[in-house]
Design a protein around this motif. Structure first.
Motif, PDB file in Angstrom:
ATOM      1  N   TYR C 525       0.826  -1.215   0.000  1.00 25.27           N
ATOM      2  CA  TYR C 525       0.000   0.000   0.000  1.00 25.27           C
ATOM      3  C   TYR C 525       0.854   1.256   0.000  1.00 25.27           C
ATOM      4  O   TYR C 525       0.409   2.308  -0.473  1.00 25.27           O
ATOM      5  CB  TYR C 525      -0.955  -0.017   1.195  1.00 25.27           C
ATOM      6  N   SER C 526       2.079   1.164   0.519  1.00 31.42           N
ATOM      7  CA  SER C 526       2.913   2.365   0.514  1.00 31.42           C
ATOM      8  C   SER C 526       3.510   2.620  -0.861  1.00 31.42           C
ATOM      9  O   SER C 526       3.838   3.752  -1.192  1.00 31.42           O
ATOM     10  CB  SER C 526       4.017   2.244   1.565  1.00 31.42           C
ATOM     11  N   LYS C 527       3.650   1.571  -1.672  1.00 28.74           N
ATOM     12  CA  LYS C 527       4.278   1.734  -2.981  1.00 28.74           C
ATOM     13  C   LYS C 527       3.253   1.795  -4.098  1.00 28.74           C
ATOM     14  O   LYS C 527       3.565   2.171  -5.228  1.00 28.74           O
ATOM     15  CB  LYS C 527       5.208   0.549  -3.267  1.00 28.74           C
ATOM     16  N   GLY C 528       2.061   1.319  -3.843  1.00 29.60           N
ATOM     17  CA  GLY C 528       1.018   1.367  -4.864  1.00 29.60           C
ATOM     18  C   GLY C 528       1.076   0.240  -5.871  1.00 29.60           C
ATOM     19  O   GLY C 528       0.220   0.130  -6.733  1.00 29.60           O
ATOM     20  N   SER C 529       2.094  -0.595  -5.778  1.00 26.52           N
ATOM     21  CA  SER C 529       2.206  -1.670  -6.762  1.00 26.52           C
ATOM     22  C   SER C 529       3.019  -2.804  -6.160  1.00 26.52           C
ATOM     23  O   SER C 529       3.730  -2.617  -5.176  1.00 26.52           O
ATOM     24  CB  SER C 529       2.895  -1.155  -8.032  1.00 26.52           C
ATOM     25  N   VAL C 530       2.888  -3.970  -6.767  1.00 31.54           N
ATOM     26  CA  VAL C 530       3.706  -5.091  -6.309  1.00 31.54           C
ATOM     27  C   VAL C 530       4.177  -5.873  -7.534  1.00 31.54           C
ATOM     28  O   VAL C 530       3.444  -6.022  -8.511  1.00 31.54           O
ATOM     29  CB  VAL C 530       2.923  -5.988  -5.317  1.00 31.54           C
ATOM     30  N   PHE C 531       5.415  -6.282  -7.491  1.00 28.87           N
ATOM     31  CA  PHE C 531       6.041  -7.001  -8.607  1.00 28.87           C
ATOM     32  C   PHE C 531       6.726  -8.250  -8.063  1.00 28.87           C
ATOM     33  O   PHE C 531       7.006  -8.327  -6.865  1.00 28.87           O
ATOM     34  CB  PHE C 531       7.080  -6.111  -9.291  1.00 28.87           C
TER      35      PHE C 531
END
Lengths: 401, 246, 608
Positions: C525-531
């Motif tokens: 949630y802090s980065k807005g994305s997940v990879f």
């Protein structure tokens, strides 16, 4: 970049220090926040950095933009999308940059793009190739310069369809770029040549190709033509095993990006002749735009430019053209101004498409050849990106409103 | 009354028969020593009774209940305590905490994830340490104790579960002679006082003959003699094994 | 039929290459117990040095062989320098600390190689004899591959002779069994260890030099090779040379035939093999249970609850952290949020690694599962953020519980490598599944409207991560924590007082997984994305570095380590292009100055 200044900045921006308010005065420099994988992918990104450094120097020598100096604050993302997001925040909030630019890896590009959307700031992507950047995940604040995965495939299909071959095999690195290039190529080729079939597919892990086994597996499929999407160290290994084992003899090979100096140079005297490739024939282009660019680049860096250099240079030109058209750096005005804006690149005049924010920068397509023990491109022609992009109705379906 | 009865224990490793048909019993409050030359099968016997190994054949009964092949943690719950030949204490804890952990284990508190562990069973731990004369060292790190103190701490840890049967594998190995006698005298007091059955192995014959109520002699996996000190001293086969001979 | 023969030969050549990569690592580990993360760097240096030598030599076979041997010797020399200058000072340090030091070396070598040889791949032009082929079964088979097929067993035989037929080898084998005994016999151990390390480094260099004709010297080699080498060594059994060859053979043959049958499986095949082998043979194919190397300082530090001074310091830092939203701007808050996530991530690894005694090379798996659970709850199920923040730890904990069942039966490096195998399998699933968006990840997972203000989200992260870290700490001081530590300190004794070590470890594993999953969910949630990069090996290594840097044997170690590492990394990466060089040198300096970790050193000063 000026190392001492950056060091000082980093020191002052260290954890506890409060943000230094940097008033955005219309007379101060225009600041571009640039992020790329300088340490993770130096072979491509260092020539790229040279390219934009040259462009910034040229712009400022000519009096800057709208009377203001152009400044690029550059950061390394270490090849990690999560780091890129943090750095994007730093560039916006601490360095007070006017817009974000850069990116090489697709996931880094997508992460910055999503961050830009969330914060309603402009992001101009240079090199990330994934179609998602302007299509499935495209949005108002994101623009992309380099010909996408789809465009690379579409450019090659044109000539590949004329080959007599019917039995095809493919080899591509096992990640999105590789699989989606193969997917587009097969789809577009099938449209023109319903009689072709793909009889084998190899998906080596990126950077870890087991070249001997891969070549033997392809050979066992007895293909008439081969589509190659590997690049970098994998490509060198693949070509060497393929040459020794005779995989390429009597077969047509279509190969993506292989004509770019970044990858062609490493092949040296083992460059297999006659491959149909996209790339940059830097040693034989003679038109005015390329010649001027190459001369300026050689004068500054004492080496020939690479594909990345062109992208870096054009990236700055594309942003500058937008700022001039918008008469400033306000994000919303810029995002309104950029679509339809034309700008000059070493490859000629290019336009930001309004429909999907993809630039019409194209690439060269031609055949590989050996000259004085080095690989080169012959029989090449420049393919304008605008001519290979799908129709507007297709794009509208792919891109969210 | 019989605390433990082992009957017909067999254990082979690969092709080597380490224990071949050993049977014995220990009564409440009895000190039973198990002796024999190296490789006689003492430690294997111990591990069979203590649950570290499962016998190929034979039965182990504790207070009339079959405990054959049960893992040590189950035996601990049934009242079998044990000390090891190579001393093993919890080195990252203080002396008192070592005993507290054992008390918590005995009272089945070890799944509790909340509340400070070093607050529980403090007094009980100190009392147990006092029994082995270690109370003054309660707050020292267990990892830095002298060898004799380690052995006494191990004893306190074993006693924390309130065992009915205590297995002690070479309890005095590496100790000075005076310390040995003192430790085993302590064990004997506890055994007789609490009605605790003790099975121990020992190299030091002075200790064995000094404290054991009864002695078992093992050789090559077989029980060759059994009896009190005088009987064992007089046994011809034991003399042959220990002193060599025909 | 012909195709099978060709793939068989190709697999044999691949086995030789893999064996050459792994042999040096297994030799070094077997004797010195050093888990050498810089092994891939030595391989890379071997290739670069060979390139620099060979481009200046005539291209006849004899000259080529001489150049290759020279490159191997040069790499051996570098290895000797490394051992004398760095590792020798660390043999008495806690286990795995050498891993931290050699990771510093890896970073330094990456930048030095770039500085010395430039960014471009260096492909050695092949003379005709290296391009030649032999007709086999109607196909052209590279002559060089035939040569490689022979070189692998030849090197194996030479090493066997060296270890079994020379006085040096006898001493080395003795040192492997019992360091103290060898020292008592009057043998100079330091010379022994230096020569062993040089031999291992030389073998890595030889591998790099021999790989050159098949491709190029490039800057990715070190990381590409290091995982391969570790997998082969572990599958074979650590310290066993025949085991390493057998493992290389198994893996290379499976790969050669795997690409024909399952071209999609290239990402995980090796790790699936490793997981399968370790599930059946916990010490690899030919490995044996390692007795703790006597003479090694297995110093188990006394763990005490925080002293009043430390408690005060902690409270002061916490108060400062709570005041941060009123003092700092959005960027500093985002860096602090990241540090909080890192802190919980490191604390979760520490819980299983310190008190649990289970080091993990794949801890990012749980972080990543938590991150993807939150992301998919938000994007797939359109759930509000609190649901994602709850699902993250739940799913990660459940997955850890399931995987842990296999893992806790192992110990030491084998356990760590099995966690790595699981992490790689999870990574490959995230990388290749449509559900997770492949390597393009899941985008647009931003906090709910009420928490979008960076100050609010920071406060939330502070509550969850600091709360999670303190919660873990509390658990470790609870009866469960003590029981867990008891099972680590003396498993047999723990079992004899009625504890069940395997179950305790499993519970700790699941708890650590859940905590890492919470960190992952907050991070998403802090980065807005997940990879998939959140599950990558480098992410797992980050966690290890933070724990080791802070000190495994102290309870505040992971907190200090996480803050120090993220702070250093963030400052350096923005300050200089040579951040890897700087970070590597700082890590090496810290390791030499504080072998017990930063917090460990502070604790030592306090008690002293």
């Amino acid at each position: 970049m000026n190392l001492t200044r950056r060091t000082l900045l980093a020191g002052s921006a260290a954890l506890a220090a409060p943000a230094i308010a940097r008033a955005q005065s219309p007379s101060g420099p225009i600041r571009i926040g640039e992020i790329n994988s300088y340490t993770a992918i130096p072979a491509f990104t260092l020539p790229y950095r040279n390219g934009w450094q040259l462009a910034v120097e040229q712009v400022n020598a000519a009096g800057g933009v709208l009377g203001r100096k152009l400044e690029v604050i550059s950061r390394d993302d270490a090849g990690r999308p999560q780091d890129a997001v943090r750095i994007a925040g730093e560039l916006l909030n601490e360095e007070k940059v006017d817009l974000l630019a850069g990116g090489f890896l697709s996931n880094v590009g997508l992460a910055i793009s999503d961050f830009a959307l969330q914060n309603k700031r402009l992001y101009v992507a240079g090199e990330p190739l994934t179609d998602a950047l302007v299509w499935q995940k495209g949005h108002r604040y994101c623009f992309r310069l380099r010909p996408s995965t789809y465009m690379q495939a579409a450019i090659l299909v044109e000539d590949a369809a004329k080959l007599p071959a019917k039995r095809w095999v493919s080899v591509a690195p096992n990640y999105e770029y590789g699989t989606s290039t193969v997917k587009w190529f097969r789809q577009l080729l099938a449209q023109r040549r319903p009689d072709v079939s793909f009889v084998a597919e190899q998906l080596p892990a990126l950077g870890k190709i087991d070249a001997g086994a891969t070549v033997a597996a392809l050979e066992a499929a007895k293909p008439e033509a081969i589509l190659n999407v590997t690049f970098g160290p994998d490509l060198t290994n693949f070509v060497r095993q393929g040459n020794t084992r005779g995989l390429f003899e009597g077969r047509s090979v279509v190969s993506v990006l292989t004509g770019e100096p970044e990858y062609l140079d490493a092949l040296g005297d083992e460059t297999p002749p006659g491959w149909l490739v996209t790339g940059y024939p830097v040693d034989s282009v003679r038109d005015a735009a390329n010649t001027a660019f190459i001369a300026a680049y050689k004068a500054k860096f004492n080496e020939m430019p690479k594909m990345g250099s062109v992208v870096g240079h054009a990236l700055i030109s594309s942003i500058v053209a937008g700022i001039i058209k918008a008469h400033g750096t306000d994000t919303e005005t810029l995002c309104d101004a950029l679509p339809g804006t034309a700008f000059d690149t070493p490859f000629g005049r290019v336009v930001w498409r309004a429909i999907d924010h993809q630039s019409t920068l194209g690439t060269y397509v031609g055949r590989t050849a050996l000259k004085d023990g080095r690989g080169t491109m012959v029989d090449w022609r420049y393919v304008n990106g605008a001519t290979v992009l799908p129709g507007d109705d297709v794009v509208r379906k792919l891109r969210p409103a | 009354m019989t605390a433990l009865r082992a009957s017909g224990l067999h254990k082979a490793f690969g092709g080597v028969q380490a224990v071949a048909g050993v049977s014995f019993a220990i009564g409440r409050g009895e000190m039973l020593a198990m002796i024999g030359p190296n490789g006689a099968g003492k430690t294997t016997c111990f591990d069979l009774v203590g649950g570290q190994l499962r016998p190929d054949a034979g039965r182990v009964m504790l207070d009339g209940q079959d405990i054959t092949g049960q893992p040590p943690r189950a035996l601990a719950r049934r009242g079998v305590g044990r000390t090891f030949q190579i001393t093993a204490v919890f080195a990252s804890m203080t002396v008192r905490e070592n005993v507290q952990v054992a008390l918590q284990a005995h009272h089945r508190r070890f799944w509790r994830c909340w509340g400070a562990a070093d607050a529980g069973f403090r007094d009980e731990a100190v009392a147990l340490l006092a029994q082995v004369d270690m109370q003054t060292q309660a707050d020292r790190a267990a990892g830095v104790l002298a060898y004799g103190d380690l052995k006494r701490l191990e004893l306190a840890v074993a006693l924390a579960a309130g065992p009915r049967l205590l297995l002690m594998d070479e309890p005095t190995a590496g100790m000075a002679p005076a310390e040995r006698t003192a430790l085993m005298a302590l064990v004997r007091r506890l055994a007789h006082g609490r009605g605790l059955a003790v099975l121990f192995t020992e190299h030091d014959m002075d200790v064995v003959f000094g404290v054991a109520d009864r002695i078992l002699v093992l050789n090559r996996g077989h029980l060759i003699a059994e009896g009190d000190a005088a009987a064992i001293r007089a046994d011809a086969r034991v003399r042959a094994v220990y002193l060599g001979g025909p | 039929m012909d195709a099978i023969l060709i793939q068989l030969l190709t697999g044999l050549a691949g086995a030789s290459s893999l064996f050459l990569v792994a042999a040096g690592l297994t030799v070094i580990f077997g004797v010195t117990r050093v888990v050498n993360f810089a092994h891939g760097s030595l391989f890379m240096l071997g290739a670069y040095i060979a390139w620099s030598i060979l481009v200046h030599l005539p291209r006849a076979p004899g000259w080529h062989a001489a150049g290759v041997l020279l490159a191997a010797l040069a790499t051996a020399g570098i290895g000797a320098l490394l051992e004398i200058g760095l590792l020798r000072r660390l043999y008495r340090a806690p286990e795995l600390l050498q891993l931290l030091a050699t990771f510093g070396v890896l970073l330094v070598v990456q930048d030095l190689t770039l500085l010395l040889w430039g960014p471009n791949d260096l492909a050695l032009p092949r003379p005709s004899w290296l391009r030649g082929s032999v007709a086999i079964a109607g196909a052209r088979f590279p002559a060089y591959d035939l040569l490689l097929i022979g070189i692998g067993p030849l090197v194996l035989a030479a090493l066997w002779l060296l270890f079994s037929r020379t006085r040096w080898g006898t001493l080395v084998r003795a040192a492997t069994q019992d360091r103290e005994m060898v020292a008592a016999l009057g043998v100079d151990q330091s010379v022994l260890f230096t020569t062993v390390f040089a031999l291992g480094a030389g073998l890595a260099g030889l591998g790099g030099a021999l790989a050159l004709p098949d491709g190029s010297a490039n800057l990715q080699m070190d990381l590409t090779v290091i995982t391969d080498a570790f997998v082969v060594v572990v599958v074979g059994g650590m310290g066993s040379l025949p085991g390493a060859y057998l493992a290389a053979l198994l893996i290379a043959l499976l790969q050669a035939f795997g690409v024909m049958l399952l071209p999609n499986a290239t990402l995980v095949l090796m790790f699936v093999v490793m997981a399968a082998v370790l599930a059946v043979r916990p010490h690899g194919l030919l490995g044996r249970a390692l007795a703790p190397a006597r003479g090694e300082a297995q110093a188990t530090a006394l763990i005490r609850p925080a002293s009043p001074a430390l408690r005060g310091l902690g409270l002061a830092v916490l108060a400062l952290a709570m005041a941060a939203p009123f003092l700092a701007g959005p960027f500093v808050l985002s860096v602090l949020t990241e540090a909080l996530v890192a802190m919980l991530f490191a604390a979760s690894l520490h819980a299983m690694m310190g008190p649990g005694g289970m080091a993990s090379f794949g801890h990012a798996a749980w972080f990543g599962i938590g991150a993807y659970a939150a992301a998919l709850a938000a994007k797939g199920l359109l759930m509000p953020m609190p649901v994602g923040l709850l699902l993250g730890p739940l799913l990660a904990g459940a997955a850890a519980l399931a995987f842990g069942w296999f893992v806790v039966r192992l110990s030491g490096v084998y356990l760590a490598m099995l966690t790595l195998a699981f992490a790689q399998i999870v990574w490959a699933v995230a990388f290749q599944s449509d559900l997770t968006g492949g390597d393009n990840g899941v985008l647009g997972i931003w906090p709910d409207a009420w928490a979008q203000d960076p100050r609010v989200f920071y406060a939330l992260a502070l509550v969850l991560c600091a709360g999670g870290t303190l919660g873990l700490r509390r658990v470790l001081f609870s009866p469960f924590g003590y029981a867990l530590r008891a099972a680590r300190d003396a498993p047999a004794r723990a079992e004899a007082i009625g504890l069940w070590p395997a179950r305790l470890r499993l519970a700790a594993f699941a708890l650590a997984g859940a905590a890492a999953g919470l960190a992952g969910a907050v991070g998403t949630y802090s980065k807005g994305s997940v990879f998939p990069t959140t599950i990558s090996i480098s992410r797992s290594v980050d966690a290890l570095l933070m724990v080791l840097l802070g000190g495994v044997q102290t309870m505040s170690g992971p907190i200090v380590g996480a803050l120090a590492y993220t702070g250093l990394y963030d400052v350096l990466i923005r300050a200089t292009d040579l951040w890897r060089l700087c970070l590597g040198l700082i890590i090496i300096a810290l390791v030499l100055a504080f072998p017990q970790g930063i917090a460990g050193a502070a604790a030592r000063d306090r008690t002293a």
